[in-house]
Design a protein around this motif. Structure first.
Motif, PDB file in Angstrom:
ATOM      1  N   THR A  79     -10.798  -0.208   2.739  1.00 41.82           N
ATOM      2  CA  THR A  79     -11.137   0.563   3.235  1.00 41.82           C
ATOM      3  C   THR A  79     -10.482   0.998   4.624  1.00 41.82           C
ATOM      4  O   THR A  79     -10.470   0.079   5.321  1.00 41.82           O
ATOM      5  CB  THR A  79     -12.469   0.872   3.112  1.00 41.82           C
ATOM      6  N   LEU A  80     -10.035   1.936   4.945  1.00 45.26           N
ATOM      7  CA  LEU A  80      -8.951   2.517   6.408  1.00 45.26           C
ATOM      8  C   LEU A  80     -10.022   3.534   6.460  1.00 45.26           C
ATOM      9  O   LEU A  80     -10.112   4.402   5.611  1.00 45.26           O
ATOM     10  CB  LEU A  80      -7.758   3.134   5.693  1.00 45.26           C
TER      11      LEU A  80
ATOM     12  N   LEU B 207      -2.073  -5.893  10.993  1.00 42.24           N
ATOM     13  CA  LEU B 207      -3.369  -6.427  11.065  1.00 42.24           C
ATOM     14  C   LEU B 207      -3.655  -7.176   9.227  1.00 42.24           C
ATOM     15  O   LEU B 207      -4.297  -7.804   8.816  1.00 42.24           O
ATOM     16  CB  LEU B 207      -4.121  -5.688  11.286  1.00 42.24           C
ATOM     17  N   LEU B 208      -3.077  -6.020   8.604  1.00 42.07           N
ATOM     18  CA  LEU B 208      -2.885  -6.530   7.523  1.00 42.07           C
ATOM     19  C   LEU B 208      -2.723  -7.678   6.694  1.00 42.07           C
ATOM     20  O   LEU B 208      -3.734  -8.391   5.788  1.00 42.07           O
ATOM     21  CB  LEU B 208      -2.817  -5.455   6.272  1.00 42.07           C
ATOM     22  N   ALA B 209      -1.328  -8.725   7.673  1.00 40.91           N
ATOM     23  CA  ALA B 209      -1.265  -8.942   6.673  1.00 40.91           C
ATOM     24  C   ALA B 209      -1.984 -10.957   7.450  1.00 40.91           C
ATOM     25  O   ALA B 209      -1.914 -11.458   6.758  1.00 40.91           O
ATOM     26  CB  ALA B 209       0.238  -9.661   7.858  1.00 40.91           C
ATOM     27  N   GLU B 210      -2.706 -10.616   8.763  1.00 42.67           N
ATOM     28  CA  GLU B 210      -3.800 -11.237   9.225  1.00 42.67           C
ATOM     29  C   GLU B 210      -4.990 -11.680   8.322  1.00 42.67           C
ATOM     30  O   GLU B 210      -5.168 -12.929   8.871  1.00 42.67           O
ATOM     31  CB  GLU B 210      -3.991 -11.258  10.806  1.00 42.67           C
ATOM     32  N   ARG B 211      -5.390 -10.655   8.163  1.00 42.41           N
ATOM     33  CA  ARG B 211      -7.000 -10.719   7.930  1.00 42.41           C
ATOM     34  C   ARG B 211      -7.309 -10.306   6.712  1.00 42.41           C
ATOM     35  O   ARG B 211      -7.775 -10.300   5.880  1.00 42.41           O
ATOM     36  CB  ARG B 211      -7.736  -9.275   8.556  1.00 42.41           C
ATOM     37  N   PHE B 212      -5.736  -9.273   5.933  1.00 48.82           N
ATOM     38  CA  PHE B 212      -6.661  -8.505   4.734  1.00 48.82           C
ATOM     39  C   PHE B 212      -4.854  -9.236   3.406  1.00 48.82           C
ATOM     40  O   PHE B 212      -5.104  -7.933   2.518  1.00 48.82           O
ATOM     41  CB  PHE B 212      -6.835  -7.102   4.612  1.00 48.82           C
ATOM     42  N   ALA B 213      -4.324 -10.144   3.719  1.00 47.77           N
ATOM     43  CA  ALA B 213      -3.637 -10.288   2.914  1.00 47.77           C
ATOM     44  C   ALA B 213      -3.447 -11.364   1.792  1.00 47.77           C
ATOM     45  O   ALA B 213      -2.740 -10.262   0.624  1.00 47.77           O
ATOM     46  CB  ALA B 213      -2.678 -11.392   4.215  1.00 47.77           C
TER      47      ALA B 213
ATOM     48  N   PHE C 200       0.673  -1.108   0.095  1.00 48.62           N
ATOM     49  CA  PHE C 200      -0.293   0.326   0.002  1.00 48.62           C
ATOM     50  C   PHE C 200       1.016   1.434  -0.147  1.00 48.62           C
ATOM     51  O   PHE C 200       0.658   2.394  -0.350  1.00 48.62           O
ATOM     52  CB  PHE C 200      -1.390   0.042   1.350  1.00 48.62           C
ATOM     53  N   GLY C 201       2.400   1.084   0.286  1.00 48.64           N
ATOM     54  CA  GLY C 201       3.037   1.904  -0.057  1.00 48.64           C
ATOM     55  C   GLY C 201       2.834   3.590   1.756  1.00 48.64           C
ATOM     56  O   GLY C 201       3.665   4.770   0.910  1.00 48.64           O
ATOM     57  N   LEU C 202       2.462   2.823   2.433  1.00 51.51           N
ATOM     58  CA  LEU C 202       2.390   3.658   2.983  1.00 51.51           C
ATOM     59  C   LEU C 202       3.724   3.620   4.446  1.00 51.51           C
ATOM     60  O   LEU C 202       4.006   2.408   5.167  1.00 51.51           O
ATOM     61  CB  LEU C 202       1.159   3.527   4.370  1.00 51.51           C
ATOM     62  N   GLY C 203       4.813   4.585   4.469  1.00 46.22           N
ATOM     63  CA  GLY C 203       5.414   4.767   5.695  1.00 46.22           C
ATOM     64  C   GLY C 203       4.643   4.825   7.094  1.00 46.22           C
ATOM     65  O   GLY C 203       5.003   6.451   6.363  1.00 46.22           O
TER      66      GLY C 203
ATOM     67  N   ILE D 247      -6.846   4.359  12.044  1.00 41.38           N
ATOM     68  CA  ILE D 247      -7.752   3.926  13.268  1.00 41.38           C
ATOM     69  C   ILE D 247      -8.042   2.421  12.787  1.00 41.38           C
ATOM     70  O   ILE D 247      -8.248   1.800  13.599  1.00 41.38           O
ATOM     71  CB  ILE D 247      -8.776   5.168  13.287  1.00 41.38           C
ATOM     72  N   SER D 248      -8.625   2.154  11.521  1.00 41.10           N
ATOM     73  CA  SER D 248      -9.485   1.202  11.217  1.00 41.10           C
ATOM     74  C   SER D 248      -8.693   0.989   9.711  1.00 41.10           C
ATOM     75  O   SER D 248      -8.862   1.533   9.242  1.00 41.10           O
ATOM     76  CB  SER D 248     -10.279   0.891  11.908  1.00 41.10           C
ATOM     77  N   VAL D 249      -8.936  -1.113   9.835  1.00 37.10           N
ATOM     78  CA  VAL D 249      -9.004  -1.257   8.101  1.00 37.10           C
ATOM     79  C   VAL D 249     -10.034  -2.012   8.228  1.00 37.10           C
ATOM     80  O   VAL D 249     -10.627  -2.878   8.747  1.00 37.10           O
ATOM     81  CB  VAL D 249      -7.926  -2.019   7.845  1.00 37.10           C
TER      82      VAL D 249
END
Length: 121
Positions: free
Chosen positions: A103-104, A91-97, A47-50, A76-78
């Motif tokens: 949507t953030l 969270l991205l790796a566990e639920r949205f890989a 997603f390119g976020l630092g 705050i949330s995904v």
């Protein structure tokens, strides 16, 4: 010399720098707007976020989401799942890989309307 003195609250010692950061975060949250934005993975699969340890966007590593995310935004949330104190990457790796887009929910500080500098008083 970087000098500081710990502050004691109810038997708990806090570094004054840490205390200042926590107060500043509360001040920003009070003067912020909540946004829900769609983001997508770039060509490199990210997603390119630092991000900081507190999930604040420090920089964008590619332009895929530059139209909706700004440095200073705090994630705050995904997809409605709150981050709490955990990192966005977990969270991205566990639920949205497998998802190409999510949507953030972000907190974005509103520009200050005051032109007076902050003082230590």
């Amino acid at each position: 010399c970087r000098c500081y003195s710990p502050t004691k609250f109810s038997g708990v010692h806090m570094d004054t720098d840490v205390l200042f950061l926590k107060i500043e975060r509360l001040r920003r949250l009070y003067r912020s707007e909540i946004l829900t934005v769609p983001v997508e993975r770039g060509d490199n699969g990210t997603f390119g976020l630092g991000l900081s340890d507190d999930n604040e966007v420090l920089r964008l590593h590619h332009d895929a989401n530059a139209q909706v995310i700004e440095p200073g935004d705090q994630v705050i949330s995904v997809e409605g799942v709150p981050l709490g104190r955990g990192p966005l990457s977990r969270l991205l790796a566990e639920r949205f890989a497998e998802r190409q887009a999510v949507t953030l929910t972000l907190s974005r500080a509103e520009p200050s309307t005051s032109t007076a500098p902050l003082t230590g008083d």
